[in-house]
Design an enzyme around this catalytic site. Structure first.
Site, PDB file in Angstrom:
ATOM      1  N   ASP A 389       0.822  -1.211   0.000  1.00 59.32           N
ATOM      2  CA  ASP A 389       0.000   0.000   0.000  1.00 59.32           C
ATOM      3  C   ASP A 389       0.856   1.261   0.000  1.00 59.32           C
ATOM      4  O   ASP A 389       1.427   1.627   1.037  1.00 59.32           O
ATOM      5  CB  ASP A 389      -0.902   0.029   1.239  1.00 59.32           C
ATOM      6  CG  ASP A 389      -2.153  -0.795   1.070  1.00 59.32           C
ATOM      7  OD1 ASP A 389      -2.299  -1.440   0.014  1.00 59.32           O
ATOM      8  OD2 ASP A 389      -2.991  -0.792   1.991  1.00 59.32           O
ATOM      9  N   TYR A 420     -14.793  -1.879 -25.989  1.00 60.63           N
ATOM     10  CA  TYR A 420     -14.915  -0.418 -26.012  1.00 60.63           C
ATOM     11  C   TYR A 420     -13.806   0.288 -25.247  1.00 60.63           C
ATOM     12  O   TYR A 420     -13.617   1.495 -25.379  1.00 60.63           O
ATOM     13  CB  TYR A 420     -16.288   0.026 -25.486  1.00 60.63           C
ATOM     14  CG  TYR A 420     -16.461  -0.092 -23.988  1.00 60.63           C
ATOM     15  CD1 TYR A 420     -16.263   1.007 -23.150  1.00 60.63           C
ATOM     16  CD2 TYR A 420     -16.848  -1.294 -23.400  1.00 60.63           C
ATOM     17  CE1 TYR A 420     -16.434   0.903 -21.783  1.00 60.63           C
ATOM     18  CE2 TYR A 420     -17.020  -1.408 -22.042  1.00 60.63           C
ATOM     19  CZ  TYR A 420     -16.814  -0.309 -21.240  1.00 60.63           C
ATOM     20  OH  TYR A 420     -16.986  -0.415 -19.878  1.00 60.63           O
TER      21      TYR A 420
END
EC number: 4.1.1.25
Length: 620
Positions: A389, A420
């Protein structure tokens, strides 16, 4: 402009934060204004032949001015709320609580700047600049873990990274059965038990060899819903983050498949217990899907012996048993920088103190890092995946989690392609969205992490120095607490620390001398927390702020018993109370490594604690 490399030891951490008293506030404002001006100029210079759509006349209209004033009112309310109710964790020496601290100024500036473009890193076409930054960050994560052919990316937080790690493990573990269905010659001659215990590399090699049938094999894997219970148990230490239970639920293997492994009195996974569990399951022909080792546990900062988890796997492979290893280093992952030289080589332990002295990692030359912790960090390179993190020990603003995989080919087992946003087979410079759990994601986060990594390299010359400051500060706090006692009325209150920090977290308790009632001690510590947090009022005026947690029997078993006994409580009292409440300090402040600075704050902390205890005991 040339980016000049700093000489050894020249990295000055005090130049990289806004500062406890906003000492670098003007620098932050100047740099931010420069960046904002660059963005505004970028807007103005695009197609200069186009006329402005917001006219001068419009900007002087009554409705325009009223709308602007309304916007200012809303922003003033936000300012008031933030200043009134926010936690002052920027402070140099008064916040000793959660995993938060000063954030790096270059990261803040990069985020401020990049969010003006509002890039969406799910698709390269909507974020060319920041998508490439995220791809570079992913490779930097891999280098940090010493992965030669690794890959990584940013996620929203460690919980999602853990979920993704379990997703990898689940799909990989199920692939041999899918191969048996689609292309049986790949696994010819293997029993079902052997299929359930194939090493990850062997599975990936076979998948790669399947070529045109890869998609069909993937379609028959766990993603189809098959084999979810058959692929085995997921083993986590008792110190696990609660996100592992959520991940097992969401990923479909179920909570019944999650087995907690006891920890020892240092709150590290007990390797003997791990072996007993794995061998016991094997006797019943139940496979182990994977084992999680924690580097920097949420409540203790403990570092599991990753080297021993790997060594046990190597030993078990002789008996035909294999498990996937995921390292949950959400908190401690950036700590690996303290062991890497500028060529990304892992520094030999016998050279570590000298190298740290050469780079000014610690103020005092002594053993700050134990051999056990060193060996655990080194072995991370042998795990299949790692949670890391940036918004914790990366000192980067929320939200910025991360995951790293040992073998870039692994990403194909969780890939999905949506036409897309990304075309399969297309030559895209930085293709992220097809290989990650999330959809839309902020490009500004990638810019923020990228900036931090390029100001502070992920080695002993950069982040190593910042991590070192945190570790040394935690040792000052630990030693300070060990010497503390308080006279409160006719009571004497002692302070006892849980363990010497593996990393930078310090847990401790207040105990009334002579007290043999654990429930009463738990209440005392909860009361201290109430007075040292938002619970008792305006936190901005609080002179000492901390956090707390409970080590309860349902989660920890009897792991805390040795500590509880050392405080003078009996086994019976432990069983009656069922938990021990501790105060918890993730010592992330980058300023308290300097003993002289710490000694300025020490009497202030002691006085603040004295006052809180007197309030609790109602001493006038």
């Amino acid at each position: 402009m040339k980016n000049e490399k700093l000489a050894k030891g020249e990295m000055n951490l005090n130049a990289l934060f806004i500062g406890d008293k906003a000492e670098n506030g003007q620098l932050y404002k100047d740099l931010l204004i420069d960046l904002v001006d660059e963005h505004l100029g970028w807007r103005q210079n695009y197609m200069p032949q186009d006329m402005p759509v917001i006219s001068s006349q419009e900007r002087t209209s009554e409705s325009y001015e009223k709308t602007v004033n309304h916007m200012k009112d809303v922003l003033n309310e936000i300012s008031s709320r933030m200043r009134t109710h926010s936690v002052p964790w920027h402070t140099a020496g008064r916040y000793w609580g959660h995993m938060n601290s000063e954030t790096l100024m270059p990261s803040l500036l990069a985020y401020n700047f990049a969010m003006l473009w509002n890039g969406n890193n799910v698709a390269y076409e909507s974020s060319p600049a920041t998508s490439q930054m995220e791809e570079e960050v992913g490779h930097e994560f891999a280098h940090l873990m010493s992965y030669k052919n690794g890959w990584g990316h940013i996620v929203a937080d460690g919980s999602l990274a853990n979920l993704e790690g379990l997703w990898y493990a689940r799909n990989i573990k199920s692939l041999p059965f899918a191969m048996k269905e689609v292309k049986p010659e790949l696994v010819a001659g293997k029993s079902d038990w052997e299929l359930l215990n194939m090493p990850t590399k062997e599975i990936m090699d076979l998948l790669e060899s399947a070529e045109d049938e890869i998609d069909e094999i993937k379609a028959h894997s766990a993603r189809s819903g098959k084999h979810l219970q058959a692929i085995g148990k997921w083993l986590v230490p008792q110190t696990k983050h609660y996100s592992w239970l959520k991940a097992a639920d969401i990923i479909g293997i179920g909570l019944d498949q999650v087995i907690p492994v006891p920890v020892d009195h240092n709150y590290r996974m007990d390797i003997n217990e791990l072996e007993k569990i794995v061998r016991g399951l094997a006797e019943e022909q139940i496979p182990v899907l994977g084992v999680v080792g924690v580097v920097g546990s949420t409540e203790e900062g403990a570092v599991d012996s990753i080297d021993k988890i790997i060594a046990l796997r190597d030993e078990l492979m002789k008996d035909g048993i294999y498990y996937y290893v995921h390292v949950d280093a959400a908190y401690g992952g950036y700590g690996r920088a303290i062991f890497l030289d500028e060529d990304n080589n892992f520094i030999p332990y016998e050279d570590l103190q000298d190298v740290h002295e050469e780079y000014g990692v610690f103020k005092e030359k002594k053993e700050h890092i134990s051999r056990e912790v060193y060996d655990a960090y080194k072995a991370i390179e042998l795990a299949e995946s790692v949670t890391i993190d940036p918004h914790k020990m990366g000192y980067i603003p929320y939200s910025a989690g991360g995951i790293v995989i040992q073998d870039i080919r692994m990403r194909d087992v969780i890939s999905y392609f949506a036409t897309y946003v990304f075309e399969k087979g297309a030559d895209i410079p930085a293709l992220l969205g097809a290989y990650i759990l999330e959809g839309s994601k902020a490009g500004a986060t990638a810019a923020s992490v990228w900036a931090a990594h390029h100001v502070l390299p992920l080695n002993v010359a950069g982040y190593g120095k910042l991590i070192g400051a945190s570790i040394e500060g935690s040792h000052h706090f630990y030693n300070f607490l060990n010497d503390l006692t308080f006279k409160v009325g006719d009571k004497e209150i002692e302070v006892h620390t849980l363990t010497h920090p593996d990393f930078n977290m310090v847990d401790y308790v207040f105990k009334e001398k002579g007290n043999d009632d654990l429930v009463a001690m738990n209440k005392l510590n909860h009361d201290v927390y109430d007075y040292a947090s938002y619970v008792k009022g305006n936190i901005y005026n609080n002179e000492f702020i901390t956090s707390h947690t409970d080590f309860a029997i349902p989660d920890y078993g009897n792991s805390p018993l040795k500590f509880v006994n050392s405080l003078g409580f009996s086994d019976e009292e432990w069983n009656r109370a069922g938990k021990v409440t501790v105060l918890r300090a993730a010592v992330m402040t980058p300023y308290m490594n300097d003993k002289e600075e710490f000694d300025v704050y020490a009497p202030k902390i002691q006085a603040a604690l004295q006052e809180k205890l007197e309030q609790i005991y109602d001493v006038k």
